[in-house]
Design a protein around this motif. Structure first.
Motif, PDB file in Angstrom:
ATOM      1  N   THR A 283       0.719  -1.243   0.020  1.00 51.61           N
ATOM      2  CA  THR A 283       0.064   0.061   0.044  1.00 51.61           C
ATOM      3  C   THR A 283       0.821   1.280   0.128  1.00 51.61           C
ATOM      4  O   THR A 283       1.950   1.343   0.472  1.00 51.61           O
ATOM      5  CB  THR A 283      -0.802   0.045   1.424  1.00 51.61           C
ATOM      6  N   ALA A 284       0.422   2.335  -0.268  1.00 46.38           N
ATOM      7  CA  ALA A 284       0.918   3.654  -0.190  1.00 46.38           C
ATOM      8  C   ALA A 284       1.293   3.898   1.376  1.00 46.38           C
ATOM      9  O   ALA A 284       0.334   3.602   2.051  1.00 46.38           O
ATOM     10  CB  ALA A 284       0.163   4.544  -0.918  1.00 46.38           C
ATOM     11  N   PRO A 285       1.962   4.883   1.515  1.00 46.03           N
ATOM     12  CA  PRO A 285       2.436   5.337   2.850  1.00 46.03           C
ATOM     13  C   PRO A 285       1.222   6.006   3.449  1.00 46.03           C
ATOM     14  O   PRO A 285       0.241   6.608   2.825  1.00 46.03           O
ATOM     15  CB  PRO A 285       3.480   6.248   2.797  1.00 46.03           C
ATOM     16  N   GLY A 286       0.566   5.551   4.819  1.00 49.14           N
ATOM     17  CA  GLY A 286      -0.537   6.191   5.598  1.00 49.14           C
ATOM     18  C   GLY A 286      -1.569   5.321   5.378  1.00 49.14           C
ATOM     19  O   GLY A 286      -2.790   5.654   5.756  1.00 49.14           O
ATOM     20  N   LEU A 287      -1.493   4.523   4.633  1.00 50.84           N
ATOM     21  CA  LEU A 287      -2.520   3.334   4.346  1.00 50.84           C
ATOM     22  C   LEU A 287      -2.426   1.956   4.844  1.00 50.84           C
ATOM     23  O   LEU A 287      -0.889   1.461   5.124  1.00 50.84           O
ATOM     24  CB  LEU A 287      -3.154   3.061   2.740  1.00 50.84           C
ATOM     25  N   ARG A 288      -3.211   1.360   5.503  1.00 50.56           N
ATOM     26  CA  ARG A 288      -3.147  -0.171   6.017  1.00 50.56           C
ATOM     27  C   ARG A 288      -3.963  -1.122   5.132  1.00 50.56           C
ATOM     28  O   ARG A 288      -4.925  -0.493   4.394  1.00 50.56           O
ATOM     29  CB  ARG A 288      -3.469  -0.313   7.450  1.00 50.56           C
ATOM     30  N   LEU A 289      -3.511  -2.427   5.451  1.00 50.07           N
ATOM     31  CA  LEU A 289      -4.343  -3.542   4.398  1.00 50.07           C
ATOM     32  C   LEU A 289      -5.307  -3.969   5.161  1.00 50.07           C
ATOM     33  O   LEU A 289      -5.306  -4.108   6.475  1.00 50.07           O
ATOM     34  CB  LEU A 289      -3.508  -4.570   4.003  1.00 50.07           C
ATOM     35  N   ALA A 290      -6.752  -4.259   4.488  1.00 48.13           N
ATOM     36  CA  ALA A 290      -7.502  -5.111   5.159  1.00 48.13           C
ATOM     37  C   ALA A 290      -8.017  -6.446   4.017  1.00 48.13           C
ATOM     38  O   ALA A 290      -8.273  -6.072   2.936  1.00 48.13           O
ATOM     39  CB  ALA A 290      -8.938  -4.021   5.006  1.00 48.13           C
ATOM     40  N   ILE A 291      -7.296  -7.411   4.683  1.00 48.80           N
ATOM     41  CA  ILE A 291      -7.602  -8.646   3.744  1.00 48.80           C
ATOM     42  C   ILE A 291      -8.794  -9.357   4.228  1.00 48.80           C
ATOM     43  O   ILE A 291      -8.997  -9.597   5.215  1.00 48.80           O
ATOM     44  CB  ILE A 291      -6.353  -9.585   3.818  1.00 48.80           C
ATOM     45  N   GLY A 292      -9.630  -9.796   3.037  1.00 52.63           N
ATOM     46  CA  GLY A 292     -10.768 -10.670   3.331  1.00 52.63           C
ATOM     47  C   GLY A 292     -10.348 -11.960   4.081  1.00 52.63           C
ATOM     48  O   GLY A 292      -9.452 -12.635   3.900  1.00 52.63           O
ATOM     49  N   PRO A 293     -11.510 -12.480   4.918  1.00 55.57           N
ATOM     50  CA  PRO A 293     -10.926 -13.627   5.638  1.00 55.57           C
ATOM     51  C   PRO A 293     -10.951 -15.017   5.001  1.00 55.57           C
ATOM     52  O   PRO A 293     -10.285 -15.868   5.220  1.00 55.57           O
ATOM     53  CB  PRO A 293     -12.373 -13.688   6.611  1.00 55.57           C
ATOM     54  N   GLU A 294     -11.442 -15.045   3.850  1.00 57.75           N
ATOM     55  CA  GLU A 294     -11.157 -16.175   2.838  1.00 57.75           C
ATOM     56  C   GLU A 294      -9.857 -16.506   2.420  1.00 57.75           C
ATOM     57  O   GLU A 294      -9.462 -17.632   2.627  1.00 57.75           O
ATOM     58  CB  GLU A 294     -12.183 -16.020   1.315  1.00 57.75           C
ATOM     59  N   LEU A 295      -9.186 -15.510   2.167  1.00 59.40           N
ATOM     60  CA  LEU A 295      -7.529 -15.593   1.967  1.00 59.40           C
ATOM     61  C   LEU A 295      -6.857 -15.991   3.169  1.00 59.40           C
ATOM     62  O   LEU A 295      -5.919 -16.546   3.289  1.00 59.40           O
ATOM     63  CB  LEU A 295      -6.982 -14.403   1.191  1.00 59.40           C
ATOM     64  N   ARG A 296      -7.213 -15.056   4.118  1.00 60.44           N
ATOM     65  CA  ARG A 296      -6.467 -15.197   5.613  1.00 60.44           C
ATOM     66  C   ARG A 296      -6.785 -16.523   6.034  1.00 60.44           C
ATOM     67  O   ARG A 296      -5.710 -17.281   6.696  1.00 60.44           O
ATOM     68  CB  ARG A 296      -6.772 -14.323   6.467  1.00 60.44           C
ATOM     69  N   ALA A 297      -7.641 -17.340   5.862  1.00 58.72           N
ATOM     70  CA  ALA A 297      -8.014 -18.746   6.186  1.00 58.72           C
ATOM     71  C   ALA A 297      -7.248 -19.825   5.477  1.00 58.72           C
ATOM     72  O   ALA A 297      -6.834 -20.760   6.045  1.00 58.72           O
ATOM     73  CB  ALA A 297      -9.404 -19.009   6.360  1.00 58.72           C
TER      74      ALA A 297
ATOM     75  N   PRO B 259       0.187 -17.169   8.509  1.00 53.46           N
ATOM     76  CA  PRO B 259       0.278 -15.848   8.958  1.00 53.46           C
ATOM     77  C   PRO B 259       1.191 -14.958   7.978  1.00 53.46           C
ATOM     78  O   PRO B 259       1.944 -15.259   7.666  1.00 53.46           O
ATOM     79  CB  PRO B 259       0.764 -16.061  10.374  1.00 53.46           C
ATOM     80  N   PRO B 260       0.642 -13.592   7.749  1.00 52.27           N
ATOM     81  CA  PRO B 260       1.358 -12.822   6.833  1.00 52.27           C
ATOM     82  C   PRO B 260       2.895 -12.671   7.181  1.00 52.27           C
ATOM     83  O   PRO B 260       3.280 -12.611   8.439  1.00 52.27           O
ATOM     84  CB  PRO B 260       0.770 -11.503   7.047  1.00 52.27           C
ATOM     85  N   VAL B 261       3.832 -12.390   6.446  1.00 51.96           N
ATOM     86  CA  VAL B 261       5.216 -12.167   6.602  1.00 51.96           C
ATOM     87  C   VAL B 261       5.529 -10.757   5.799  1.00 51.96           C
ATOM     88  O   VAL B 261       4.812 -10.432   4.898  1.00 51.96           O
ATOM     89  CB  VAL B 261       6.126 -13.064   6.188  1.00 51.96           C
ATOM     90  N   ARG B 262       6.366 -10.198   6.464  1.00 48.63           N
ATOM     91  CA  ARG B 262       6.787  -8.713   5.899  1.00 48.63           C
ATOM     92  C   ARG B 262       7.951  -9.049   4.997  1.00 48.63           C
ATOM     93  O   ARG B 262       9.074  -9.577   5.225  1.00 48.63           O
ATOM     94  CB  ARG B 262       7.169  -7.831   6.788  1.00 48.63           C
ATOM     95  N   LEU B 263       7.637  -8.916   3.708  1.00 51.36           N
ATOM     96  CA  LEU B 263       8.912  -9.116   2.529  1.00 51.36           C
ATOM     97  C   LEU B 263       9.915  -8.110   2.699  1.00 51.36           C
ATOM     98  O   LEU B 263       9.742  -7.111   3.225  1.00 51.36           O
ATOM     99  CB  LEU B 263       8.306  -9.169   1.214  1.00 51.36           C
ATOM    100  N   ALA B 264      10.927  -8.038   1.762  1.00 51.30           N
ATOM    101  CA  ALA B 264      11.896  -7.245   1.702  1.00 51.30           C
ATOM    102  C   ALA B 264      11.755  -5.790   1.512  1.00 51.30           C
ATOM    103  O   ALA B 264      12.406  -4.926   2.302  1.00 51.30           O
ATOM    104  CB  ALA B 264      13.207  -7.609   0.915  1.00 51.30           C
ATOM    105  N   ASP B 265      10.598  -5.533   0.748  1.00 52.23           N
ATOM    106  CA  ASP B 265      10.390  -4.198   0.302  1.00 52.23           C
ATOM    107  C   ASP B 265       9.329  -3.652   1.166  1.00 52.23           C
ATOM    108  O   ASP B 265       8.464  -2.577   0.862  1.00 52.23           O
ATOM    109  CB  ASP B 265       9.745  -4.228  -1.079  1.00 52.23           C
ATOM    110  N   GLY B 266       8.775  -4.457   2.389  1.00 53.61           N
ATOM    111  CA  GLY B 266       7.802  -4.093   3.274  1.00 53.61           C
ATOM    112  C   GLY B 266       6.344  -4.452   2.898  1.00 53.61           C
ATOM    113  O   GLY B 266       5.275  -4.372   3.627  1.00 53.61           O
ATOM    114  N   ALA B 267       6.227  -5.111   1.569  1.00 52.34           N
ATOM    115  CA  ALA B 267       5.104  -5.521   1.463  1.00 52.34           C
ATOM    116  C   ALA B 267       4.564  -6.872   2.241  1.00 52.34           C
ATOM    117  O   ALA B 267       5.321  -7.496   2.850  1.00 52.34           O
ATOM    118  CB  ALA B 267       4.799  -6.157  -0.050  1.00 52.34           C
TER     119      ALA B 267
END
Length: 389
Positions: free
Chosen positions: A319-333, A337-345
């Motif tokens: 995301t652009a700076p100042g925004l946060r992600l909201a991920i749907g429960p279908e993918l999260r299930a 658990p999410p990991v932070r990649l080298a570029d911050g994604a």
């Protein structure tokens, strides 16, 4: 001289973990962490593999290159404060010391927390030290006569944390290690000194090792750490706060939704694929970096579906700076658990049992702390994406 038996405690906000063992495992495709009694790598094993990778922080400790099995008494959901105790465990093992599984088996208890950078400097930040200390009280009380060494990163609670440790009822006061870097802490732990008698004493011929630098060296180490921090202008980090995730917003869409161009700038979705000759298992372990392929827009707020081919390991979101992600429960299930990649994604690697047809939504929302008066960004739009066989 025979090495010490050291219990390494990894404190968390859910209670302390014991580092049970650290053993070479040539059959592993990459270093991995496991919980007691489980053969499945823990969700953050990929980060541990990156820590041990050639050119990574642990490569500077001159440890063996063989993939290692890191065995813990349990796990945790997210955060980076496990890095300092794990680095210290590697350094102690490389210097001939052994890891103890329980307090009563140890010659020394090492309580450490903190994230590290590429040069093994311990990052200052808010590590919830007082909460972790309180949750560690019962474990440390199991062996009050065993010498205790602690590594406390710089931060708002450091002074209070040091006072809390000194208030513990122990046979000897805890020794506070230099917190500038893993190198300084290891030097303090592994420099021999005269034997310290314990009650009851252990083997008469065994010598304990000094756990603190002389006062002059501590002062010098502190000046070096402050100079280094000033040169880097490093801001305080919050390594124990996991990446923000959640369900996509259920509120009605605004009257004027963001344009396609605005959404593309605010939110980026990429496929994480295993490179040729590799596999998703190696990618998830951190042995090979994934190939990242942007997911194109299909129509309106929909993205082109991704095919669940064997080389599709997961998805990355930025995301652009100042925004946060909201991920749907279908993918999260369906993902680890999410990991932070080298570029911050944020990277979501699919579970073995989660490779099923699914449709999820992702949205970029303003940070919770932002306000219109502070110039908060508008939502980055809602995208719908399908994974299909």
């Amino acid at each position: 001289m025979t090495g010490l038996s050291v219990l390494v405690v990894i404190p968390t906000t859910r209670g302390p973990l014991r580092l049970r063992a650290l053993n070479p495992r040539p059959g592993l495709p990459a270093p991995a962490a496991f919980a007691d009694g489980d053969y499945r790598p823990l969700p953050w094993s990929a980060d541990y593999a990156r820590l041990c990778a050639p050119g990574g922080p642990l490569a500077r400790l001159d440890g063996p290159r063989t993939p290692h099995e890191l065995r813990l008494s349990g796990s945790f959901d997210a955060g980076r404060s496990w890095e300092a105790p794990v680095c210290l465990a590697h350094g102690l093992a490389a210097r001939g010391h052994r890891l103890a599984a329980e307090p009563a088996q140890a010659d020394l208890i090492l309580w450490a927390t903190g994230a590290v950078d590429l040069d093994l400097a311990v990052l200052p930040g808010d590590y919830a030290l007082l909460d972790k200390i309180e949750r560690s009280r019962a474990l440390l009380a199991e062996a009050p006569d065993v010498p205790l060494a602690v590594l406390l990163p710089e931060g708002v609670e450091r002074a209070s944390a040091e006072a809390a440790f000194r208030a513990f009822e122990r046979a000897a006061a805890p020794r506070v290690l230099p917190s500038g870097s893993i190198w300084e802490a290891l030097e303090a732990l592994t420099r021999p000194t005269e034997a310290i008698r314990r009650d009851p004493p252990r083997e008469p011929s065994r010598r304990l090792w000094r756990l603190a630098l002389p006062a002059g060296a501590v002062t010098a180490a502190g000046l070096i750490a402050l100079t280094t921090l000033g040169a880097r202008q490093a801001a305080l980090v919050d390594p124990d706060v996991p990446p923000t995730t959640g369900t996509a917003s259920a509120e009605p869409a605004p009257a004027l939704p963001p344009s396609t161009a605005e959404t593309s700038l605010a939110l980026r979705v990429e496929e994480l694929r295993a490179p040729p000759g590799s596999s998703c298992r190696r990618v998830a372990f951190g042995a090979d970096p994934p190939e990242r392929r942007p997911v194109a827009r299909d129509d309106g707020d929909r993205l082109v579906p991704s095919r669940l081919v064997p080389e599709l390991c997961g998805l990355a979101f930025a995301t652009a700076p100042g925004l946060r992600l909201a991920i749907g429960p279908e993918l999260r299930a369906a993902a680890l658990p999410p990991v932070r990649l080298a570029d911050g994604a944020q990277g979501y690697f699919l579970r073995e049992g989660g490779r099923q047809n699914l449709v999820y939504a992702v949205q970029a929302l303003p940070e919770a702390k932002a306000s219109p008066e502070a110039g908060a960004l508008a939502p980055g739009g809602r995208l719908v994406h399908a994974l299909m066989r």
